[in-house]
Write an enzyme that holds these catalytic residues in place. Structure first.
Site, short mmCIF file in Angstrom:
data_model
loop_
_atom_site.label_atom_id
_atom_site.label_comp_id
_atom_site.label_asym_id
_atom_site.label_seq_id
_atom_site.Cartn_x
_atom_site.Cartn_y
_atom_site.Cartn_z
CB ILE A 69 -34.40 -33.36 21.40
CG1 ILE A 69 -33.62 -32.69 20.27
CG2 ILE A 69 -35.82 -32.81 21.42
CD1 ILE A 69 -34.22 -32.95 18.87
CB SER A 70 -30.48 -29.62 23.51
OG SER A 70 -29.80 -30.55 24.32
#
Ligand code: SAH
Length: 219
Positions: A69-70
């Site tokens: 997940i960024s």
């Protein structure tokens, strides 16, 4: 559901989310709609329970299947560039991952379509998103290189994985005035903006970034 979105305590509370948004402001994010969306979406529900207390840190986190997940700043920055202060009707996300980016997008756009190539990851995203009851989001299993012709054209396309070149289908599925935000490059990557203007496509290179690779085919 044992952990309702509004029940977060301690490191997963609304106050923690407020602090994340304050940090995003300090880091230069100005788009109030994006900031409000990220204030609202419970990011900790999209990571493994063991990582929930780290969900609001300024870092990327593993979500399984060698994907991440960024970090919040990257999510905010991409959406700010994609939106450019406009109101967005239709938006495509390539790379659903855990579903967090899609949930944020759904708060800033009329209709959101998100494509993921890894089937079990898409199922996980569905499970993460279900308790949020988002009505304007459609998930699809497929190779995002093709875009989503049946839902095109899009006012914005956000790609959450890096490609050596900008996939042609994505450029073709941009509406007039549409904006495509995609990390481009292999070893060193740059966040790249493609705009469809009356005169054609215009490309602008933005920040240096680090994303997982955009892969071909369905996983
Ligand atoms: N927006 C996501 C980020 C996930 S990381 C989130 O909020 O969690 C990037 C995702 O892109 C991974 O899930 C990866 O499987 C997916 N991906 C990589 N290549 C793809 C492709 N060709 N089509 C669709 N998804 C792809």
């Amino acid at each position: 559901m044992s952990l309702a979105p509004e029940r977060g305590i301690g490191m997963t509370s609304q106050r923690t989310r407020d602090r994340m948004v304050a940090r995003l402001r300090e880091q230069g994010v100005r788009d109030e709609l994006v900031l409000e969306a990220m204030r609202a979406v419970p990011r900790h529900l999209f990571v493994d329970e063991a990582l929930a207390s780290r969900a609001y840190e300024d870092s990327a986190l593993p979500i399984g299947f060698e994907q991440t997940i960024s970090r919040p700043l990257t999510v905010a920055r991409m959406l700010e560039v994609a939106r450019d202060g406009r109101s967005l009707d239709r938006v495509l996300e390539v790379g659903t991952g855990c579903g967090y980016g899609a949930a944020v997008l759904a708060r800033i756009a009329g209709a959101v379509f998100s494509v993921e190539r890894i089937a079990p990851l898409l199922e996980r995203a569905r499970a993460n998103l279900r308790p949020l009851r988002i009505g304007n989001l459609r998930l699809a299993h497929g190779d995002g290189h093709r875009g989503l012709p049946e839902a095109a054209p899009f006012d914005a396309i956000v790609v959450a994985a890096a490609a050596p070149q900008v996939p042609r289908a994505l450029q073709e599925q941009l509406a007039r005035g549409g904006r495509l935000v995609i990390p481009v490059g292999v070893d060193s990557q740059e966040l790249t903006l493609i705009e469809r203007t009356a005169g054609g496509l215009r490309e602008t290179r933005l920040d240096a970034v680090r994303f997982v690779p955009l892969r071909s085919g369905k996983g």
